[in-house]
Enzyme design. Sequence first.
Site, mmCIF file in Angstrom:
data_model
loop_
_atom_site.group_PDB
_atom_site.id
_atom_site.type_symbol
_atom_site.label_atom_id
_atom_site.label_comp_id
_atom_site.label_asym_id
_atom_site.label_seq_id
_atom_site.Cartn_x
_atom_site.Cartn_y
_atom_site.Cartn_z
ATOM 1 N N GLY A 103 0.827 -1.199 0.000
ATOM 2 C CA GLY A 103 0.000 0.000 0.000
ATOM 3 C C GLY A 103 0.862 1.250 0.000
ATOM 4 O O GLY A 103 0.557 2.233 -0.687
ATOM 5 N N THR A 104 1.956 1.196 0.751
ATOM 6 C CA THR A 104 2.871 2.343 0.790
ATOM 7 C C THR A 104 3.431 2.633 -0.593
ATOM 8 O O THR A 104 3.496 3.782 -1.022
ATOM 9 C CB THR A 104 4.017 2.051 1.787
ATOM 10 O OG1 THR A 104 3.450 1.994 3.096
ATOM 11 C CG2 THR A 104 5.089 3.126 1.739
ATOM 12 N N GLN A 133 -8.041 1.703 4.684
ATOM 13 C CA GLN A 133 -8.837 1.213 5.803
ATOM 14 C C GLN A 133 -10.270 0.854 5.416
ATOM 15 O O GLN A 133 -10.935 0.129 6.151
ATOM 16 C CB GLN A 133 -8.853 2.260 6.932
ATOM 17 C CG GLN A 133 -7.512 2.433 7.624
ATOM 18 C CD GLN A 133 -7.049 1.177 8.346
ATOM 19 O OE1 GLN A 133 -7.839 0.344 8.773
ATOM 20 N NE2 GLN A 133 -5.732 1.018 8.468
ATOM 21 N N CYS A 173 5.160 6.970 24.234
ATOM 22 C CA CYS A 173 6.086 5.959 24.754
ATOM 23 C C CYS A 173 6.105 4.708 23.890
ATOM 24 O O CYS A 173 6.985 3.873 24.021
ATOM 25 C CB CYS A 173 5.722 5.606 26.187
ATOM 26 S SG CYS A 173 3.982 5.254 26.411
#
Lengths: 451, 451
Positions: free
Chosen positions: B69-70, B177, B311
């Site tokens: 997809g990228t 998506q 984090c």
Amino acid sequence: MAYFDAASAAPLHPVAHQALSASLDEGWADPGKLYREGRRARILLDAAREAAAEAVGCRPGELTFTSSGTRAVQTGVAGMLTGRRRIGRHLIVSSVEHSSVLRSAESFEADGGTVTRLPVLRSGAVESGAYAEALRPDTALACLQSANHEVGTEQPVAAVAEACRAAGVPLLVDAAQSLAWGRVDGGWSALTASARKWGGPSGVGLLVVRKGVRFAVREAEEFGNLPAVVAAVASLRAVRAEAAAEAVRLRELTERIRLRVPQLVPDVEVVGDPLRRLPGIVTFSCLYVDGEALLHELDREGFSVSSGSSCTSDTLTPSHVLRAMGVLSEGNVRVSLPFGAAEADVERFLDVLPGVVAGVREKLGAPVAAPAAEVRADSLVVDALGRRCPIPVIELAKVIGDVPVGGTVRVLSDDEAARLDIPAWCEMRGQEYVGEEPADHGVAYVVRRVS
Amino acid sequence: MAYFDAASAAPLHPVAHQALSASLDEGWADPGKLYREGRRARILLDAAREAAAEAVGCRPGELTFTSSGTRAVQTGVAGMLTGRRRIGRHLIVSSVEHSSVLRSAESFEADGGTVTRLPVLRSGAVESGAYAEALRPDTALACLQSANHEVGTEQPVAAVAEACRAAGVPLLVDAAQSLAWGRVDGGWSALTASARKWGGPSGVGLLVVRKGVRFAVREAEEFGNLPAVVAAVASLRAVRAEAAAEAVRLRELTERIRLRVPQLVPDVEVVGDPLRRLPGIVTFSCLYVDGEALLHELDREGFSVSSGSSCTSDTLTPSHVLRAMGVLSEGNVRVSLPFGAAEADVERFLDVLPGVVAGVREKLGAPVAAPAAEVRADSLVVDALGRRCPIPVIELAKVIGDVPVGGTVRVLSDDEAARLDIPAWCEMRGQEYVGEEPADHGVAYVVRRVS
């Protein structure tokens, strides 16, 4: 049924099939994630990378999986050229590299870079001395294939790598055709390969960049089809385990083709280095034959092969490799045997080939109209305008006996293949190729009868 | 064991597994070759392309398979920007696009282009009116996702496409998506998607460019792992067949999480649009919680989820999506249910979550040293320098009761997440966020007690 086009894509190795199926259920998650599915995928990926690195002879951290061999070349060439932009904007490639390397070179040129395309000997090999002389202070990158994909000729990689090392220029080796057979020797800086060449799935490549080599990466993302990666590496290990024995066996089979095709079929030129060559590839060209018709007839007989003839290319130009070598391109056939190719299939190929070639020649020879040949003292003009390979050469061959020794034939042609094939015919026939002259339409190729 | 991270990668669909295995023996050859193995591969590829085009709602000739997809996004964005170079060098993206779109925008900027990054509402959606106003005569391309990958909010694609059409600007839609759920409505010009999001193999993407859209292609080669392509398309058809029923079921399950998490867990913000959203995604953030610890504890309980907390990122910055929305990022959890997710697993998640959050909070609350709070009239300074998310917010919450209504607390922090989470805490707690001031070290975030 015999598939003799392994240099395009090898059939999927049974081990690859098994590895793919086995890893489908473990390998779908993102290996960058910390939960258990991600950790399992990471373990698979790390193991594949270690095994591939061992096969290549590099550190795991130097190896990246890509979505194809072409992509590995594009990323490798672009990354190294960008990484060394400040050193210079000069790139060296051999003139017989794979199209992926040549396209990367064209992109670089379009972007303002300078490219040296090194010529090759008639065998298809570059001269390492000439390669060394092409290195310049502003050379950012040098590229050389380990072995040629169309004729199988091995390149002097170790010697060129040594010259590059001495000049402080990194060398990228396209090892697509040879990695199945063993590691690439010598002090190369980067290496690319393609899994489809060794029976892995299509769409998996390797890019190795040695630690310490300047490299600018534009994309962080590694190719993500983990089951395909696992299958590619499993297949590489499997073929390597058989490589030593299979190399001896296939070399004997291709040697048989090299020796017997010229005995069985008249007017054939076997091309490529007879000794320094890959075990499984043998390439020859047949005078007065249309490559596409030949492939079609061989397919009907159950043989799948490739050709570098102009009539089999989308652009109607002969293969750039055959052109750079200066050898005949008409009626070109590349036989590339896959691992496990059966001796009986090779024998049947040798049985069938003479009849197939004769048939194509007969069809071509029959419908040809009498050439518009006009006697002018001791020279003849053959008008082959608008006629495609192999017709111009056929017309030349028909009339060469009509001029006296010392006389000339001018072949008028607008077919790109004639530029390669008329000189090649002269070489094969012991006639003198005088050169080309501009003509009203197309080009006049001048041949002097010397025997 | 419950895998709730389908928005990263969906587990391989059983149909994909079957299709992959079945096509391995047919799909390895080069579909560009004319012999029988090549023709078989070509038939498979053509059938896959037709089926994918039918699912997308485009012509087969408009659709290309890519290696991810990228890659589809990179090729699509670069191809359209180059194709319209003469019109202008302006690109519009929303600020909540997938990183692949944002990275393409950064490349374009580095290359001299201008990029407008449109802000979003607190729901995560762009305003179509604002999008329309951003269009300029020199806009070469506009990009908008169909739905957000982190919070599930659907974007007003049809309205934006209409505005783009009126302005003569092509719109590229990242449909990664949403494509599993259905076609993307509206007059878009290009569309990208990723098979791993719908249970196809990783490493297969789609790029659709409508006929007539200017597009410059740098690479002719299509992604070559044909069995993976066949599996990807088979899986897309399979999920589409279940999509209508599964959408209702998953929407009910995520609605349950949306409603009950705030009842079960104190100090939680559920983010994203409550109505215009994908069926399977729900995202919430928990005050005073360390996202990495939370993910770790949920993994121990058998739940695989993602987080946009600082984090959990390599760069220790909160997710760009949460930042653009201006919502709390600490203790962030994205639950994205795969097709077929079990109701019992969702119920168990809701059972387990309160205890897990309480445990993480207890661990974080206990070892915190007393803050270096110094009374200055009616204001307090909290020194949280060197402390990471969620500590600065915890320290703020501890002392807000120590100043009178109208008094202020200055939180000194050098943690990037504090810039997002302190205003978000004020919004949740009904306190006033005054703003930030430079400090000797880090930044002072000023909060006024109003209740």
